[in-house]
Motif scaffolding. Structure first.
Motif, short mmCIF file in Angstrom:
data_model
loop_
_atom_site.label_atom_id
_atom_site.label_comp_id
_atom_site.label_asym_id
_atom_site.label_seq_id
_atom_site.Cartn_x
_atom_site.Cartn_y
_atom_site.Cartn_z
N MET A 1 39.88 -34.42 13.60
CA MET A 1 40.97 -34.64 12.64
C MET A 1 40.92 -36.05 12.06
SD MET A 1 42.47 -31.83 12.20
CE MET A 1 43.93 -32.32 11.31
N ASN A 2 40.31 -36.99 12.77
CA ASN A 2 40.21 -38.36 12.28
C ASN A 2 38.91 -38.62 11.53
OD1 ASN A 2 42.70 -39.29 13.25
ND2 ASN A 2 41.87 -39.44 15.32
N MET A 3 38.10 -37.57 11.36
CA MET A 3 36.84 -37.70 10.64
C MET A 3 37.04 -37.19 9.21
SD MET A 3 32.98 -36.23 11.41
CE MET A 3 33.58 -35.14 12.60
N ASN A 4 36.65 -38.00 8.25
CA ASN A 4 36.76 -37.62 6.84
C ASN A 4 35.37 -37.28 6.31
OD1 ASN A 4 39.64 -38.38 6.29
ND2 ASN A 4 38.87 -40.32 7.06
N THR A 5 35.24 -36.13 5.66
CA THR A 5 33.95 -35.78 5.05
C THR A 5 34.08 -35.83 3.54
OG1 THR A 5 34.52 -33.45 5.31
CG2 THR A 5 33.09 -34.43 6.98
N ALA B 1 37.54 -43.38 5.85
CA ALA B 1 38.03 -43.55 4.49
C ALA B 1 37.67 -44.94 3.96
CB ALA B 1 39.54 -43.34 4.44
N ASN B 2 37.35 -45.88 4.86
CA ASN B 2 36.90 -47.21 4.43
C ASN B 2 35.53 -47.15 3.76
OD1 ASN B 2 39.13 -48.64 5.48
ND2 ASN B 2 38.23 -48.57 7.52
N ASP B 3 34.82 -46.05 3.95
CA ASP B 3 33.48 -45.87 3.38
C ASP B 3 33.46 -44.72 2.39
OD1 ASP B 3 32.30 -47.97 4.99
OD2 ASP B 3 32.67 -46.62 6.67
N ALA B 4 34.56 -44.60 1.63
CA ALA B 4 34.69 -43.53 0.65
C ALA B 4 33.97 -43.87 -0.65
CB ALA B 4 36.17 -43.26 0.37
N LEU B 5 33.49 -42.85 -1.34
CA LEU B 5 32.83 -42.98 -2.64
C LEU B 5 33.33 -41.87 -3.56
CD1 LEU B 5 29.25 -43.31 -1.16
CD2 LEU B 5 30.45 -45.15 -2.35
N CYS C 1 33.07 -39.35 2.19
CA CYS C 1 33.10 -40.48 3.12
C CYS C 1 31.73 -40.56 3.80
CB CYS C 1 34.21 -40.29 4.15
SG CYS C 1 35.84 -40.31 3.37
N SER C 2 31.14 -41.74 3.73
CA SER C 2 29.79 -41.95 4.23
C SER C 2 29.72 -41.79 5.74
CB SER C 2 29.32 -43.35 3.84
OG SER C 2 28.04 -43.61 4.36
N ALA D 1 28.08 -43.66 7.56
CA ALA D 1 28.01 -45.00 8.15
C ALA D 1 28.71 -46.01 7.24
CB ALA D 1 26.55 -45.40 8.36
N ASP D 2 28.98 -47.17 7.76
CA ASP D 2 29.59 -48.29 7.04
C ASP D 2 28.74 -48.63 5.81
OD1 ASP D 2 30.74 -50.67 6.20
OD2 ASP D 2 30.27 -51.77 8.03
N ILE D 3 29.37 -48.63 4.62
CA ILE D 3 28.64 -48.92 3.39
C ILE D 3 28.77 -50.38 2.94
CG2 ILE D 3 28.74 -46.54 2.56
CD1 ILE D 3 31.02 -47.41 0.66
N ASP D 4 29.63 -51.15 3.60
CA ASP D 4 29.86 -52.54 3.17
C ASP D 4 28.60 -53.39 3.12
OD1 ASP D 4 32.51 -51.94 2.82
OD2 ASP D 4 33.19 -52.90 4.67
N PRO D 5 27.71 -53.36 4.13
CA PRO D 5 26.50 -54.18 4.04
C PRO D 5 25.62 -53.82 2.84
CG PRO D 5 26.83 -53.48 6.30
CD PRO D 5 27.82 -52.73 5.45
N LEU D 6 25.61 -52.56 2.45
CA LEU D 6 24.81 -52.15 1.29
C LEU D 6 25.46 -52.61 -0.01
CD1 LEU D 6 23.93 -48.53 2.41
CD2 LEU D 6 22.42 -50.51 2.40
N LEU D 7 26.78 -52.48 -0.11
CA LEU D 7 27.47 -52.84 -1.35
C LEU D 7 27.60 -54.34 -1.55
CD1 LEU D 7 30.35 -50.20 -1.40
CD2 LEU D 7 28.22 -50.17 -2.69
N PHE D 8 27.74 -55.07 -0.45
CA PHE D 8 27.98 -56.50 -0.56
C PHE D 8 26.77 -57.35 -0.19
CE2 PHE D 8 32.22 -54.64 0.07
CZ PHE D 8 32.81 -55.06 -1.11
N GLY D 9 25.62 -56.69 0.03
CA GLY D 9 24.37 -57.42 0.22
C GLY D 9 24.16 -58.06 1.56
#
Length: 179
Positions: free
Chosen positions: A19-23, A103-107, A81-82, A84-92
């Motif tokens: 229930m806490n997993m977002n796809t 949801a922090n890794d939503a696109l 929702c990815s 894995a964490d997408i922040d390192p890819l988006l922010f270099g």
């Protein structure tokens, strides 16, 4: 602890984790920044949902080309929702968080057309870029034709060439024999 209660505990734990997993979620755009290609969205399937903020907008692009769709407030979109964490890819760079399907890794991957408001598809077998009412459109079909419909057509170029056996405008033959 009995076998039944252990089974119930494990089942309950698995269900809570799922229930806490977002796809993917169908959301409404509540704010959009087309300069930074991001939007704030609200999931539509949960009346208690909170907005997901600063969601990157995905669009067709390569190193040289882009097809941009101007999302607007009120648009219905599909958000994934990815894994894995997408922040390192988006922010270099940086360390990736150990989260999955957050949801922090939503696109935003595209718009969703609701069955309650169908688009009357005039070109089911063609590639079309246009407005939903097809009053402005570019149509590529499998016979090799490119059709453009618009109230005004502007071409800006250093050099314009028309090459063909026959060139017509409003039914008038504009073909000129230069030989």
């Amino acid at each position: 602890m009995t076998k039944t209660s252990m089974t119930q505990l494990v089942s309950s734990s698995i269900e809570e984790s799922l229930m806490n997993m977002n796809t993917c979620l169908i959301c409404e755009v509540i704010e959009v920044d087309m300069n930074l290609y991001k939007a704030d969205v609200l999931p539509l399937n949960d009346s208690e949902a909170t907005p997901i903020l600063d969601v990157p907008i995905v669009f067709w692009q390569t190193e040289q080309f882009v097809i941009q769709v101007p999302f607007k407030k009120g648009d219905t979109v599909l958000v994934v929702c990815s894994q894995a964490d997408i922040d390192p890819l988006l922010f270099g760079g940086g360390e990736a968080a150990s989260r999955s399907f957050s949801a922090n890794d939503a696109l935003i991957v595209g718009g969703v057309n609701r069955f309650t408001n169908p688009i009357q598809n005039e070109h089911p077998d063609d590639v079309v870029i246009g407005t939903k009412d097809f009053q402005t459109k570019i149509v590529l079909n499998d016979s090799g034709e490119i059709n453009v419909k618009s109230t005004k057509f502007i071409v800006e170029a250093d050099d314009i060439q028309f090459i063909g056996e026959t060139i017509t405008a409003n039914g008038e033959d504009l073909t000129v024999d230069l030989v």
